[in-house]
Motif scaffolding. Sequence first.
Motif, PDB file in Angstrom:
ATOM      1  N   PHE A  10       0.843  -1.191   0.000  1.00  0.00           N
ATOM      2  CA  PHE A  10       0.000   0.000   0.000  1.00  0.00           C
ATOM      3  C   PHE A  10       0.874   1.236   0.000  1.00  0.00           C
ATOM      4  O   PHE A  10       1.885   1.287   0.702  1.00  0.00           O
ATOM      5  N   SER A  11       0.484   2.230  -0.782  1.00  0.00           N
ATOM      6  CA  SER A  11       1.281   3.438  -0.885  1.00  0.00           C
ATOM      7  C   SER A  11       0.378   4.633  -1.193  1.00  0.00           C
ATOM      8  O   SER A  11      -0.693   4.478  -1.767  1.00  0.00           O
ATOM      9  N   GLU A  12       0.858   5.800  -0.819  1.00  0.00           N
ATOM     10  CA  GLU A  12       0.178   7.036  -1.195  1.00  0.00           C
ATOM     11  C   GLU A  12       0.646   7.506  -2.570  1.00  0.00           C
ATOM     12  O   GLU A  12       0.117   8.472  -3.108  1.00  0.00           O
ATOM     13  N   GLU A  13       1.630   6.820  -3.130  1.00  0.00           N
ATOM     14  CA  GLU A  13       2.158   7.127  -4.463  1.00  0.00           C
ATOM     15  C   GLU A  13       1.328   6.371  -5.501  1.00  0.00           C
ATOM     16  O   GLU A  13       1.206   5.151  -5.425  1.00  0.00           O
ATOM     17  N   PRO A  14       0.796   7.075  -6.526  1.00  0.00           N
ATOM     18  CA  PRO A  14      -0.108   6.413  -7.473  1.00  0.00           C
ATOM     19  C   PRO A  14       0.556   5.713  -8.658  1.00  0.00           C
ATOM     20  O   PRO A  14      -0.101   4.959  -9.366  1.00  0.00           O
ATOM     21  N   ASP A  15       1.841   5.922  -8.868  1.00  0.00           N
ATOM     22  CA  ASP A  15       2.406   5.467 -10.143  1.00  0.00           C
ATOM     23  C   ASP A  15       3.778   4.794 -10.007  1.00  0.00           C
ATOM     24  O   ASP A  15       4.680   5.042 -10.789  1.00  0.00           O
ATOM     25  N   ILE A  16       3.919   3.903  -9.056  1.00  0.00           N
ATOM     26  CA  ILE A  16       5.177   3.177  -8.899  1.00  0.00           C
ATOM     27  C   ILE A  16       5.196   2.041  -9.923  1.00  0.00           C
ATOM     28  O   ILE A  16       4.322   1.183  -9.921  1.00  0.00           O
ATOM     29  N   LYS A  17       6.161   2.066 -10.793  1.00  0.00           N
ATOM     30  CA  LYS A  17       6.261   1.042 -11.851  1.00  0.00           C
ATOM     31  C   LYS A  17       7.089  -0.159 -11.406  1.00  0.00           C
ATOM     32  O   LYS A  17       6.862  -1.273 -11.845  1.00  0.00           O
ATOM     33  N   ARG A  18       8.066   0.095 -10.548  1.00  0.00           N
ATOM     34  CA  ARG A  18       8.970  -0.962 -10.104  1.00  0.00           C
ATOM     35  C   ARG A  18       9.381  -0.664  -8.669  1.00  0.00           C
ATOM     36  O   ARG A  18       9.767   0.452  -8.351  1.00  0.00           O
ATOM     37  N   PHE A  19       9.308  -1.669  -7.825  1.00  0.00           N
ATOM     38  CA  PHE A  19       9.735  -1.534  -6.438  1.00  0.00           C
ATOM     39  C   PHE A  19      11.174  -2.014  -6.331  1.00  0.00           C
ATOM     40  O   PHE A  19      11.491  -3.145  -6.695  1.00  0.00           O
ATOM     41  N   ILE A  20      12.027  -1.136  -5.846  1.00  0.00           N
ATOM     42  CA  ILE A  20      13.457  -1.412  -5.720  1.00  0.00           C
ATOM     43  C   ILE A  20      13.747  -1.822  -4.273  1.00  0.00           C
ATOM     44  O   ILE A  20      13.315  -1.138  -3.340  1.00  0.00           O
ATOM     45  N   PRO A  21      14.471  -2.907  -4.064  1.00  0.00           N
ATOM     46  CA  PRO A  21      14.818  -3.289  -2.679  1.00  0.00           C
ATOM     47  C   PRO A  21      15.562  -2.156  -1.976  1.00  0.00           C
ATOM     48  O   PRO A  21      16.384  -1.462  -2.585  1.00  0.00           O
ATOM     49  N   TYR A  45      -3.053  -2.201   6.566  1.00  0.00           N
ATOM     50  CA  TYR A  45      -2.367  -1.141   5.813  1.00  0.00           C
ATOM     51  C   TYR A  45      -3.325  -0.238   5.036  1.00  0.00           C
ATOM     52  O   TYR A  45      -2.883   0.537   4.192  1.00  0.00           O
ATOM     53  N   CYS A  46      -4.602  -0.289   5.346  1.00  0.00           N
ATOM     54  CA  CYS A  46      -5.586   0.612   4.725  1.00  0.00           C
ATOM     55  C   CYS A  46      -5.634   1.935   5.494  1.00  0.00           C
ATOM     56  O   CYS A  46      -6.713   2.435   5.851  1.00  0.00           O
ATOM     57  N   PHE A  47      -4.472   2.475   5.763  1.00  0.00           N
ATOM     58  CA  PHE A  47      -4.312   3.706   6.528  1.00  0.00           C
ATOM     59  C   PHE A  47      -3.229   4.548   5.867  1.00  0.00           C
ATOM     60  O   PHE A  47      -2.367   4.007   5.172  1.00  0.00           O
ATOM     61  N   PRO A  48      -3.229   5.855   6.118  1.00  0.00           N
ATOM     62  CA  PRO A  48      -2.074   6.642   5.671  1.00  0.00           C
ATOM     63  C   PRO A  48      -0.794   6.009   6.224  1.00  0.00           C
ATOM     64  O   PRO A  48      -0.778   5.473   7.336  1.00  0.00           O
ATOM     65  N   ARG A  49       0.267   6.075   5.472  1.00  0.00           N
ATOM     66  CA  ARG A  49       1.515   5.382   5.810  1.00  0.00           C
ATOM     67  C   ARG A  49       1.982   5.636   7.236  1.00  0.00           C
ATOM     68  O   ARG A  49       2.368   4.718   7.945  1.00  0.00           O
ATOM     69  N   ASP A  50       1.976   6.873   7.681  1.00  0.00           N
ATOM     70  CA  ASP A  50       2.540   7.206   8.985  1.00  0.00           C
ATOM     71  C   ASP A  50       1.552   7.111  10.141  1.00  0.00           C
ATOM     72  O   ASP A  50       1.905   7.417  11.280  1.00  0.00           O
ATOM     73  N   TYR A  96      -3.187   3.681  -2.576  1.00  0.00           N
ATOM     74  CA  TYR A  96      -3.130   2.795  -3.727  1.00  0.00           C
ATOM     75  C   TYR A  96      -2.643   1.425  -3.286  1.00  0.00           C
ATOM     76  O   TYR A  96      -1.680   1.322  -2.534  1.00  0.00           O
ATOM     77  N   ARG A  97      -3.342   0.401  -3.777  1.00  0.00           N
ATOM     78  CA  ARG A  97      -2.979  -0.982  -3.455  1.00  0.00           C
ATOM     79  C   ARG A  97      -2.299  -1.585  -4.680  1.00  0.00           C
ATOM     80  O   ARG A  97      -2.904  -1.724  -5.742  1.00  0.00           O
ATOM     81  N   TYR A  98      -1.036  -1.969  -4.492  1.00  0.00           N
ATOM     82  CA  TYR A  98      -0.259  -2.626  -5.534  1.00  0.00           C
ATOM     83  C   TYR A  98      -0.334  -4.126  -5.294  1.00  0.00           C
ATOM     84  O   TYR A  98      -0.121  -4.585  -4.174  1.00  0.00           O
ATOM     85  N   THR A  99      -0.627  -4.866  -6.330  1.00  0.00           N
ATOM     86  CA  THR A  99      -0.728  -6.324  -6.234  1.00  0.00           C
ATOM     87  C   THR A  99       0.488  -6.955  -6.901  1.00  0.00           C
ATOM     88  O   THR A  99       0.882  -6.546  -7.997  1.00  0.00           O
TER      89      THR A  99
END
Length: 186
Positions: A10-21, A45-50, A96-99
């Motif tokens: 879950f992220s507040e960022e809408p357009d992450i194409k690739r997650f980097i370790p 995780y259905c909450f704001p990140r912080d 945003y939920r990334y699957t």
Amino acid sequence: MRNVSMLYHFSEEPDIKRFIPRLQKAYPHLKPVVFAINEEQALHYCFPRDCPRVIYWKAEWSSEEDIQHYFAETSVDKIIVVENDWLDRIRQTPLYRYTFAEDNFELFDEASTAGYYISYAEAEPVKVERVYDLIGQIVKQRVELRFTPNLHPIRNRIIASTLDFSIIRFRNAKPLNIGGVYDGIN
């Protein structure tokens, strides 16, 4: 690798194409990883990140006394507690939920019920969805969502109980003031 139906991030960022370790402050011993969460614990995780939150639920090992004490006035098996000051942010934060496919992910801790999975490789999401109405999404899930002025009292009681729990972003909880004195817990 254990079979899971889906993994999420879950992220507040809408357009992450690739997650980097990356290195994790909470786990300094780990090499850089990408974290994902299983379907069962995704609700956490259905909450704001912080947003700090205390989540607790009945477990096989929970004592009958603790179950009666913490769940006597509800019909649910899981309770999520958040500080009052976070209500508007929960209502207003886009999430945003990334699957992910489970390929390249492994269970982080076999002994834990946290539902964390990690990957040492870059991970590309197979889908991203905007999560609307966070409170609505939470309460649809047979849980009770509670608000409190301060998380410290419930956190301290839950840690001392036999219930299973997850305490997330507690460093962002308001300090506990007793008679105007900070108690030093955080």
